[in-house]
Design a protein around this motif. Structure first.
Motif, PDB file in Angstrom:
ATOM      1  N   ARG A   2      19.908 -18.298  -2.057  1.00 33.85           N
ATOM      2  CA  ARG A   2      21.097 -18.433  -2.872  1.00 33.85           C
ATOM      3  C   ARG A   2      22.130 -19.013  -2.544  1.00 33.85           C
ATOM      4  O   ARG A   2      22.765 -18.513  -1.456  1.00 33.85           O
ATOM      5  CB  ARG A   2      21.437 -16.898  -3.736  1.00 33.85           C
ATOM      6  CG  ARG A   2      22.349 -17.008  -4.761  1.00 33.85           C
ATOM      7  CD  ARG A   2      22.804 -15.535  -5.239  1.00 33.85           C
ATOM      8  NE  ARG A   2      23.626 -15.506  -6.144  1.00 33.85           N
ATOM      9  CZ  ARG A   2      24.784 -15.493  -5.918  1.00 33.85           C
ATOM     10  NH1 ARG A   2      25.422 -15.362  -4.755  1.00 33.85           N
ATOM     11  NH2 ARG A   2      25.645 -15.573  -6.991  1.00 33.85           N
ATOM     12  N   ARG A  76      32.534 -16.275 -16.446  1.00 36.75           N
ATOM     13  CA  ARG A  76      31.356 -15.435 -16.463  1.00 36.75           C
ATOM     14  C   ARG A  76      31.553 -14.387 -17.390  1.00 36.75           C
ATOM     15  O   ARG A  76      30.531 -13.951 -18.101  1.00 36.75           O
ATOM     16  CB  ARG A  76      31.084 -15.083 -14.614  1.00 36.75           C
ATOM     17  CG  ARG A  76      30.328 -13.830 -14.835  1.00 36.75           C
ATOM     18  CD  ARG A  76      29.909 -13.564 -13.303  1.00 36.75           C
ATOM     19  NE  ARG A  76      31.099 -13.373 -12.617  1.00 36.75           N
ATOM     20  CZ  ARG A  76      31.757 -12.230 -12.311  1.00 36.75           C
ATOM     21  NH1 ARG A  76      31.057 -11.214 -13.103  1.00 36.75           N
ATOM     22  NH2 ARG A  76      32.754 -12.172 -11.769  1.00 36.75           N
ATOM     23  N   ASP A  79      31.535 -15.709 -21.063  1.00 35.37           N
ATOM     24  CA  ASP A  79      30.236 -16.082 -21.416  1.00 35.37           C
ATOM     25  C   ASP A  79      29.420 -14.839 -21.698  1.00 35.37           C
ATOM     26  O   ASP A  79      28.520 -15.079 -22.810  1.00 35.37           O
ATOM     27  CB  ASP A  79      29.506 -16.877 -20.521  1.00 35.37           C
ATOM     28  CG  ASP A  79      30.023 -18.258 -20.265  1.00 35.37           C
ATOM     29  OD1 ASP A  79      30.724 -18.642 -21.100  1.00 35.37           O
ATOM     30  OD2 ASP A  79      29.911 -18.835 -19.167  1.00 35.37           O
ATOM     31  N   LYS A  80      29.424 -13.731 -21.104  1.00 33.38           N
ATOM     32  CA  LYS A  80      28.569 -12.464 -21.300  1.00 33.38           C
ATOM     33  C   LYS A  80      29.292 -11.866 -22.632  1.00 33.38           C
ATOM     34  O   LYS A  80      28.355 -11.404 -23.559  1.00 33.38           O
ATOM     35  CB  LYS A  80      28.824 -11.534 -20.280  1.00 33.38           C
ATOM     36  CG  LYS A  80      28.017 -12.049 -18.836  1.00 33.38           C
ATOM     37  CD  LYS A  80      28.034 -10.904 -17.818  1.00 33.38           C
ATOM     38  CE  LYS A  80      27.120 -11.587 -16.435  1.00 33.38           C
ATOM     39  NZ  LYS A  80      27.345 -10.781 -15.369  1.00 33.38           N
ATOM     40  N   CYS A 173      20.652 -21.575 -28.782  1.00 35.26           N
ATOM     41  CA  CYS A 173      21.026 -22.420 -27.354  1.00 35.26           C
ATOM     42  C   CYS A 173      22.154 -21.792 -26.372  1.00 35.26           C
ATOM     43  O   CYS A 173      21.811 -22.051 -25.132  1.00 35.26           O
ATOM     44  CB  CYS A 173      21.306 -23.927 -27.656  1.00 35.26           C
ATOM     45  SG  CYS A 173      20.111 -24.786 -28.704  1.00 35.26           S
ATOM     46  N   ALA A 176      20.788 -18.957 -24.743  1.00 36.04           N
ATOM     47  CA  ALA A 176      19.813 -19.342 -23.629  1.00 36.04           C
ATOM     48  C   ALA A 176      20.522 -19.865 -22.394  1.00 36.04           C
ATOM     49  O   ALA A 176      20.076 -19.594 -21.285  1.00 36.04           O
ATOM     50  CB  ALA A 176      18.879 -20.285 -24.276  1.00 36.04           C
ATOM     51  N   CYS A 177      21.680 -20.411 -22.752  1.00 36.08           N
ATOM     52  CA  CYS A 177      22.348 -21.062 -21.633  1.00 36.08           C
ATOM     53  C   CYS A 177      22.886 -20.044 -20.725  1.00 36.08           C
ATOM     54  O   CYS A 177      23.016 -19.814 -19.455  1.00 36.08           O
ATOM     55  CB  CYS A 177      23.590 -21.856 -22.152  1.00 36.08           C
ATOM     56  SG  CYS A 177      23.004 -23.438 -22.664  1.00 36.08           S
ATOM     57  N   ASP A 179      21.920 -16.866 -20.491  1.00 37.58           N
ATOM     58  CA  ASP A 179      20.664 -15.985 -19.942  1.00 37.58           C
ATOM     59  C   ASP A 179      20.192 -17.051 -18.572  1.00 37.58           C
ATOM     60  O   ASP A 179      19.820 -16.406 -17.726  1.00 37.58           O
ATOM     61  CB  ASP A 179      19.491 -15.942 -20.733  1.00 37.58           C
ATOM     62  CG  ASP A 179      19.699 -14.867 -21.882  1.00 37.58           C
ATOM     63  OD1 ASP A 179      20.996 -14.090 -21.842  1.00 37.58           O
ATOM     64  OD2 ASP A 179      19.211 -14.961 -22.876  1.00 37.58           O
ATOM     65  N   ALA A 180      20.364 -18.312 -18.522  1.00 41.37           N
ATOM     66  CA  ALA A 180      20.207 -19.025 -17.597  1.00 41.37           C
ATOM     67  C   ALA A 180      20.994 -19.046 -16.528  1.00 41.37           C
ATOM     68  O   ALA A 180      21.101 -19.903 -15.579  1.00 41.37           O
ATOM     69  CB  ALA A 180      19.529 -20.314 -17.980  1.00 41.37           C
ATOM     70  N   GLY A 181      22.546 -18.527 -16.729  1.00 44.78           N
ATOM     71  CA  GLY A 181      23.490 -18.748 -15.862  1.00 44.78           C
ATOM     72  C   GLY A 181      24.164 -19.961 -15.941  1.00 44.78           C
ATOM     73  O   GLY A 181      24.870 -20.398 -15.171  1.00 44.78           O
ATOM     74  N   GLU A 182      23.963 -20.664 -17.135  1.00 45.21           N
ATOM     75  CA  GLU A 182      24.769 -21.856 -17.567  1.00 45.21           C
ATOM     76  C   GLU A 182      25.864 -21.762 -18.195  1.00 45.21           C
ATOM     77  O   GLU A 182      25.909 -20.646 -18.938  1.00 45.21           O
ATOM     78  CB  GLU A 182      23.823 -22.909 -18.140  1.00 45.21           C
ATOM     79  CG  GLU A 182      22.716 -23.215 -16.976  1.00 45.21           C
ATOM     80  CD  GLU A 182      21.634 -24.442 -17.870  1.00 45.21           C
ATOM     81  OE1 GLU A 182      22.027 -24.672 -18.885  1.00 45.21           O
ATOM     82  OE2 GLU A 182      20.664 -24.728 -17.011  1.00 45.21           O
TER      83      GLU A 182
END
Length: 275
Positions: A2, A76, A79-80, A173, A176-177, A179-182
């Protein structure tokens, strides 16, 4: 393995690196400064944050993860939180799509029936502004007017269906972003939905006024904006109806011109023939 981010130039570095290969920053000192700054933010004006709360949710205590700057920490957390809001909004969006679709179908069927009563599209050519004014408040008794009203309401429902489907796709979308860390794109009310709501507010003014008032008290700024526009459009439509009614009453109260005597009409007719 990582990777983390250099606090100075934001380039990717390994967790074991002590110096950034791009800018030469001392990663150990930089990370130490970030942790100290995070501790100061966590204390706040009312004293230090609860240790249990900091362990359960480091982001809520103002802590920055290793290799993360304050802006990245804010994104971060944002987004959450937004992803959770979007997940909660998806069932309501699906219900709105179903309601708009049913409304569009019903309005389209009604428009077809009114068009048959009016005698087809050819009957619309004879519709004039003077005739609409003469109808006054009975304007909706004319099948031609009702056809135009229901046809535009069907169009409004179709636009809302397209806009909410587009919004639902964007919601999926964005989740999904996250969840993918984007970093996801912000989700706004679609222009299709806005156009549909404004058309419906004009041709169904009472409903548009009611929905506009409801939207005006929403916490979402986009919803408040479209709610205000719906109120203006609905008030304008109601104003047109009132002015039409006043015009009709005024026309009926004015003295009607008397017809010329029969002898005078015959004389004028003979004069025209001679000329």
């Amino acid at each position: 393995m990582r990777s983390t981010i250099c606090p100075k130039c934001h380039s990717r570095v390994a967790p074991s690196d002590v110096v950034c290969m791009d800018c030469g920053a001392d990663l150990i000192d930089a990370r130490h400064d970030i942790v100290e700054q995070a501790k100061k933010e966590a204390r706040g004006p009312s004293g230090p944050a609860s240790p249990a709360a900091a362990v359960a949710n480091p982001a809520a205590a103002g802590m920055v993860l290793p290799g993360e700057n304050a802006e990245e920490k804010r994104l971060r957390i944002f987004d959450k939180q937004e992803a959770e809001k979007l997940r909660a909004q998806r069932p309501a969006q699906a219900v709105l799509i179903a309601i708009a679709l049913v409304g569009a179908i019903v309005a389209a069927v009604m428009a077809g029936n009114y068009l048959k009563q009016a005698g087809g599209l050819a009957s619309l050519k004879g519709l004039s502004v003077k005739e609409i004014k003469d109808l006054g408040l009975n304007v909706f008794s004319d099948p031609r007017i009702m056809f135009l009203t229901t046809a535009f309401l069907a169009l409004a429902g179709l636009l809302c269906v397209i806009g909410e489907l587009k919004r639902l796709l964007g919601t999926n979308c964005a989740i999904a972003c996250v969840d993918a860390g984007e970093t996801p794109n912000l989700i706004h009310i679609s222009s299709f939905t806005q156009a549909g709501l404004l058309i419906a507010s004009f041709f169904a003014a009472p409903l548009g006024l009611l929905l506009g008032l409801v939207f005006k008290f929403s916490k979402d700024p986009d919803t408040r904006t479209i709610g205000g526009l719906m109120i203006y459009v609905s008030v304008a439509a109601l104003g047109v109806l009132v002015l039409n009614w006043v015009w009709s009453l005024a026309s009926q109260s004015l003295p009607q011109p008397k017809a010329a005597p029969k002898e005078l009409q015959e004389g004028l007719s003979l004069l025209r023939r001679l000329v």
